[in-house]
Write a protein that holds these residues in place. Structure first.
Motif, PDB file in Angstrom:
ATOM      1  N   UNK B  59      40.904   6.258  46.017  1.00  0.00           N
ATOM      2  CA  UNK B  59      42.129   6.881  46.335  1.00  0.00           C
ATOM      3  C   UNK B  59      43.246   7.005  45.157  1.00  0.00           C
ATOM      4  N   UNK B  60      43.193   8.376  45.017  1.00  0.00           N
ATOM      5  CA  UNK B  60      43.940   8.674  43.569  1.00  0.00           C
ATOM      6  C   UNK B  60      45.262   8.936  43.715  1.00  0.00           C
ATOM      7  N   UNK B  61      46.205   8.444  43.190  1.00  0.00           N
ATOM      8  CA  UNK B  61      47.816   8.903  43.382  1.00  0.00           C
ATOM      9  C   UNK B  61      48.389   8.951  41.981  1.00  0.00           C
ATOM     10  N   UNK B  62      49.213   9.839  41.638  1.00  0.00           N
ATOM     11  CA  UNK B  62      49.983   9.917  40.497  1.00  0.00           C
ATOM     12  C   UNK B  62      51.506   9.790  40.408  1.00  0.00           C
ATOM     13  N   UNK B  63      51.943   9.067  39.307  1.00  0.00           N
ATOM     14  CA  UNK B  63      53.272   8.704  39.330  1.00  0.00           C
ATOM     15  C   UNK B  63      54.213   9.864  38.679  1.00  0.00           C
ATOM     16  N   UNK B  64      55.390   9.566  38.738  1.00  0.00           N
ATOM     17  CA  UNK B  64      56.529  10.587  38.087  1.00  0.00           C
ATOM     18  C   UNK B  64      56.419  10.894  36.780  1.00  0.00           C
ATOM     19  N   UNK B  65      55.515  10.108  36.094  1.00  0.00           N
ATOM     20  CA  UNK B  65      55.350  10.526  34.568  1.00  0.00           C
ATOM     21  C   UNK B  65      53.827  11.008  34.346  1.00  0.00           C
ATOM     22  N   UNK B  66      52.789  11.143  35.591  1.00  0.00           N
ATOM     23  CA  UNK B  66      51.716  11.704  35.366  1.00  0.00           C
ATOM     24  C   UNK B  66      50.751  10.655  35.277  1.00  0.00           C
ATOM     25  N   UNK B 136      52.616  14.303  20.734  1.00  0.00           N
ATOM     26  CA  UNK B 136      53.068  15.577  21.072  1.00  0.00           C
ATOM     27  C   UNK B 136      54.583  14.931  21.547  1.00  0.00           C
ATOM     28  N   UNK B 137      54.821  13.880  22.264  1.00  0.00           N
ATOM     29  CA  UNK B 137      56.136  13.491  22.681  1.00  0.00           C
ATOM     30  C   UNK B 137      56.283  11.953  22.192  1.00  0.00           C
ATOM     31  N   UNK B 138      57.534  11.600  21.714  1.00  0.00           N
ATOM     32  CA  UNK B 138      57.595  10.495  21.201  1.00  0.00           C
ATOM     33  C   UNK B 138      58.415   9.554  22.287  1.00  0.00           C
ATOM     34  N   UNK B 139      58.173   8.401  22.351  1.00  0.00           N
ATOM     35  CA  UNK B 139      57.371   7.443  21.744  1.00  0.00           C
ATOM     36  C   UNK B 139      55.971   7.419  22.376  1.00  0.00           C
ATOM     37  N   UNK B 140      54.860   6.863  21.421  1.00  0.00           N
ATOM     38  CA  UNK B 140      53.592   6.751  22.001  1.00  0.00           C
ATOM     39  C   UNK B 140      53.652   5.732  23.166  1.00  0.00           C
ATOM     40  N   UNK B 141      52.782   5.532  23.966  1.00  0.00           N
ATOM     41  CA  UNK B 141      52.509   4.747  25.176  1.00  0.00           C
ATOM     42  C   UNK B 141      53.819   4.653  25.960  1.00  0.00           C
ATOM     43  N   UNK B 142      54.275   5.939  26.252  1.00  0.00           N
ATOM     44  CA  UNK B 142      55.596   6.171  26.768  1.00  0.00           C
ATOM     45  C   UNK B 142      55.553   5.749  28.262  1.00  0.00           C
ATOM     46  N   UNK B 143      54.429   6.007  28.850  1.00  0.00           N
ATOM     47  CA  UNK B 143      54.293   5.796  30.314  1.00  0.00           C
ATOM     48  C   UNK B 143      54.039   4.303  30.737  1.00  0.00           C
ATOM     49  N   UNK B 144      53.372   3.750  29.993  1.00  0.00           N
ATOM     50  CA  UNK B 144      53.119   2.224  30.197  1.00  0.00           C
ATOM     51  C   UNK B 144      54.679   1.454  29.866  1.00  0.00           C
ATOM     52  N   UNK B 145      55.356   2.060  28.897  1.00  0.00           N
ATOM     53  CA  UNK B 145      56.610   1.600  28.594  1.00  0.00           C
ATOM     54  C   UNK B 145      57.574   1.861  29.550  1.00  0.00           C
TER      55      UNK B 145
END
Lengths: 415, 415
Positions: B59-66, B136-145
């Motif tokens: 079951x796949x879902x996507x959060x607000x940061x993709x 492309x966007x800073x910072x790296x690892x932004x979604x997990x951060x």
């Protein structure tokens, strides 16, 4: 021939007014000028200049590369004129003195001679050379280079700007492709008034630079090929870092030119695919080496090449380093240089012999005719910059030296 | 709970096929991948991944940061899942393993458990974290951060790429702005499979790296302000050369990190208005400093700052040097690390404890949950490069260790 008194002076305010009047063609908010060769602003300043010359009684003609020649008759029209002038184009963010002073100073000399009713033995011819700056079309100083035979007219006409427009198309666009073949206008010699574009005259409080030489120039294109790798997981000893390699080359070049007493500049350096967490793997760069002494020029090239070889070896990277231009040092004509020096001395201006750091149309012309240059101080040594500045007093001094040099060389006709 | 035999293995060929199949989304002629986060190629691989997960019954879902989460139910749904996964975005000239192996290895684990009819006690959830690379966007690892609370979702949504496009706009453009709030998907812990991106495992002929720590990272943005001037007329001692200044900073950084035993990289450096006959007046640059030891990280920052201060003073230029990111060293959870080590030992793979040189989403997640990582060798230690390569055998070994680690942590439900 009559010897004129040193009391003949140009009109300082009139010269200053023309400098400021023409600065509006391409004038920038910061007080500089953006007037790329053969663009719409260049057309406007050329039209202004043509009218000013015609109003001063000169006969204007334009050659096939757009260079403008304005002839003031002499008593002896069997002799080729003494040439004066420079260029009216500027750098993309240039000032209002570089080149312009030489053309407008020449115009002021003619106006002054007219006002004083002075006829010269030899004619005088003001030149405005097309594309001295080289910002829009390469090479720089292309029209004077074609004039002395370094390039054919057709070659230069086919050179393109970054938008793909050729010199020929640009000339047609502004209506300045003349009908006179390049090289038709002969000269007995040439004198170019210019700002120093360096700090020496100002630092030594000298008003006039008597330019006896021009630096030789070597241009190189370089490319460092190391290896792109991860900034977080590649141990320092295993890296092939193109930027660290370039850094050693930059500092080695400083040392080499410093030891020999010459100039060296890395002006461009572009990292391929840069990323803050990737070790740079490839860098393209340019190098500009200069000296007024041919032997020193050879020595710095050798020194830099040796350094690059050693650096590439210990960094375990490849460095390509190709010469793309070689302009030997210029040694201006002794008699013409002496004439400039005599004029400066007679007029009571402080002066010194100086080497031109930049290239000028006069350096090309010197290949086939006696040539000299007159420098005046540049504020803080700044040029190719909107902050470029010289004083009204120094501009007038330069034009006075130009006038008395020309009178000495062209001779004053007896009344 | 049943203990499964070590003879359960993933399908090596199927895993290898999925790696090569997804490599076509942004595939480069040199065999690498250019798949910048939230770009058109990222959309394609996300669509592929979503379908593959749904086909596997997840079951796949996507959060607000993709970030994408694909849930495989466990027997006990009162427990949060064991998370597995990594990221599907790449560097501008990246390879086909960095990040991708972790997501596709997790998918392969699920497919293998499905084929074997194995139910786990706790659910399993595969994650594809948005923008791990930071290219492309800073910072790296932004979604997990953002997931662990280091940034707010709105802050991250407003970050812009170099073209001025925000993360929010980019998410909308590819249809991956999910409706689930960031942090909604809980985990009991997380295990990330990844390539080493360094040379150590290969050099020591180890198949598995049991990652017990991650380097701390400091990122800086720098700007050198010297003075643009003419390459031909500015004496060497009077120059304020931004590139020569940068060169000293690059070499001083090498010395400082070399002395202390850490890593330092200047990855980006851009000269303002470069021209081959103009002395560089302004350069923007970045710096990346790393160490697994917090004390060393402090020491190299101090060493570099002292060096920059001294260099700026003797070069008579201004150097701005601002810290834009500080990630302390990571110490992974002991029980999770032991689980990885036990799995590697049971499966008979050669292995060693290792520190991650690169940052990973797992390093962020470790702040709020038990976390560990599994490394496999990178050919020649190369990563962030189209030449990045790992063998099919090592990829399979990593996925097998991941599977048995997850089974040990999630538990196998009794039949």
């Amino acid at each position: 021939m009559t010897k004129l008194g040193d009391n003949l002076k140009i009109d300082s305010a009139r010269l200053w007014d023309t400098i400021n009047e023409t600065a509006k063609f391409g004038g920038t908010p910061k007080g500089g000028v953006r007037r790329l060769t053969l663009g719409p602003e260049d057309k406007l300043v050329r039209n202004w200049f043509r009218k000013a010359c015609e109003d001063a009684g000169l006969e204007v003609h334009v050659d096939a590369l757009g260079s403008m020649f304005a002839l003031r008759k002499g008593r002896d029209m069997s002799k080729a004129p003494i040439g004066v002038g420079s260029h009216l184009d500027t750098q993309p963010t240039g000032g209002k003195f570089d080149g312009i002073l030489g053309v407008l100073g020449a115009l002021e000399v003619v106006r002054t001679l007219n006002d004083a009713g002075i006829e010269t033995e030899m004619p005088i011819c003001i030149a405005n050379w097309t594309n001295e700056e080289g910002s829009r079309f390469a090479p720089a100083m292309m029209a004077s280079a074609a004039y002395v035979g370094d390039f054919t007219t057709d070659d230069i006409l086919s050179r393109k700007d970054i938008a793909g427009v050729t010199v020929g198309e640009a000339l047609d666009e502004i209506g300045y492709r003349g009908d006179v073949a390049v090289g038709t206008q002969k000269f007995s010699g040439f004198v170019e008034l210019h700002i120093e574009q360096g700090p020496i005259l100002e630092a030594e409080s000298k008003t006039i630079g008597v330019v006896d030489s021009g630096q030789g120039v070597l241009w190189f294109d370089g490319k460092i090929t190391g290896f792109e790798s991860h900034a977080g997981s590649t141990p320092m000893p295993l890296r092939k870092d193109a930027l660290a390699t370039l850094s050693e080359i930059v500092l080695a070049t400083e040392r080499v030119v410093g030891n020999i007493g010459a100039l060296g500049t890395i002006g461009e350096a572009v990292i391929a695919n840069p990323s803050r967490n990737v070790i740079p793997g490839e860098i393209a760069f340019t190098m500009d080496l200069r000296s007024a002494d041919a032997g020193k020029l050879d020595a710095i090239e050798k020194g830099v090449r040796d350094a690059i070889k050693e650096i590439a070896a210990h960094r375990k990277v490849d460095v390509a380093f190709d010469k793309v231009w070689h302009k030997p040092p210029t040694h201006f004509n002794k008699d013409f240089v002496n004439a400039v020096e005599t004029a400066a001395t007679s007029l009571g201006y402080s002066h010194r012999r100086i080497t031109s750091g930049a290239g000028h149309d006069a350096c090309n012309l010197n290949n086939i005719m006696p040539t000299a240059m007159v420098f005046i101080p540049s504020k803080d040594g700044i040029s190719h910059n909107e902050l470029e500045s010289s004083t009204q007093e120094d501009c007038a001094a330069g034009a006075n030296v130009l006038m008395h040099t020309v009178l000495a060389l062209a001779g004053v006709a007896s009344k």
